[in-house]
Write an enzyme that holds these catalytic residues in place. Structure first.
Site, PDB file in Angstrom:
ATOM      1  N   HIS A   1       0.834  -1.207   0.000  1.00  0.00           N
ATOM      2  CA  HIS A   1       0.000   0.000   0.000  1.00  0.00           C
ATOM      3  C   HIS A   1       0.867   1.255   0.000  1.00  0.00           C
ATOM      4  O   HIS A   1       0.647   2.179  -0.794  1.00  0.00           O
ATOM      5  CB  HIS A   1      -0.909  -0.040   1.233  1.00  0.00           C
ATOM      6  N   GLU A   2       1.859   1.298   0.897  1.00  0.00           N
ATOM      7  CA  GLU A   2       2.675   2.513   1.014  1.00  0.00           C
ATOM      8  C   GLU A   2       3.608   2.685  -0.178  1.00  0.00           C
ATOM      9  O   GLU A   2       3.810   3.809  -0.653  1.00  0.00           O
ATOM     10  CB  GLU A   2       3.470   2.489   2.320  1.00  0.00           C
TER      11      GLU A   2
END
Length: 215
Positions: free
Chosen positions: A168-169
């Protein structure tokens, strides 16, 4: 990938961003900074300024609260992100999602690649898309490479929920939001999540909302 930027103005912008102290404002979806991608970190900030910026990311992430935060989410187009997950979940959720505690980590110039074909799908949210969650199928295991804030090499395999967090990051640093990878029919408000879909897995949501989960 964003074009190279003059280093002095970047440092000045970050100084201005940090000047008020406390948590930084989080950029919401719709701001172009979340879509441009990032500039590889290559010493653009003096060590003391980098340390202050990393600390501000940590303060902001914890205050939100969240389990990760990428530099574009505070308006800075550098390839830097932080993660941390105390994983305050039940044993049932821990087993279903592979959610285990993660210490505070700084990811500099990270990239990931899948380890094996297995994928896992769960509801996911984002501090830049407040109030909503959706099911995202992600690699169950990934190899993450990059550096930490001191320039030391990172080369580590993540599995379960930690693998989801680093994907996600890192996606944020490439201009990708979780909604780009989400199952559209799963999109649910936080209220609906609390009332209907607060199960360890999204199986019930898939059945009732009419979407398919990966096998």
């Amino acid at each position: 990938m964003a074009p190279p930027r003059d280093h002095a103005p970047l440092a000045e912008r970050i100084e201005e961003l940090l000047a008020p102290g406390g948590p930084l404002p989080i950029v919401a979806a719709g701001d172009p900074v979340l879509r441009r991608g990032t500039e590889r970190y290559d010493g653009q900030l003096a060590p003391a300024l980098l340390a202050r910026f990393v600390e501000a990311l940590r303060v902001t992430m914890r205050a939100a609260p969240g389990v990760g935060l990428a530099a574009p989410q505070v308006g800075v187009e550098l390839r830097i992100a932080v993660i941390e997950d105390p994983a305050p979940v039940t044993e049932e959720v821990r087993v279903a999602r592979g959610r285990v505690p993660q210490p505070f980590r700084v990811l500099v110039n990270p990239s990931y690649e899948p380890v094996g074909p297995e994928r896992a799908a769960f509801f996911e949210g984002c501090l830049s898309v407040p109030g909503w969650q959706a099911v995202v199928a992600r690699h169950a295991r990934v190899r993450l490479t990059g550096e930490d804030e001191h320039g030391r090499a990172l080369d580590e395999v993540f599995a379960g929920w930690p693998a989801r967090i680093v994907q996600h990051e890192t996606d944020h640093l490439d201009g990708t939001l979780y909604l780009d990878r989400a199952e559209p029919r799963s999109l649910s408000s936080n209220e609906a999540m609390a009332e209907r879909w607060n199960q360890p897995t999204p199986d019930t949501a898939a059945r009732e909302l009419g979407f398919r989960l990966p096998h």
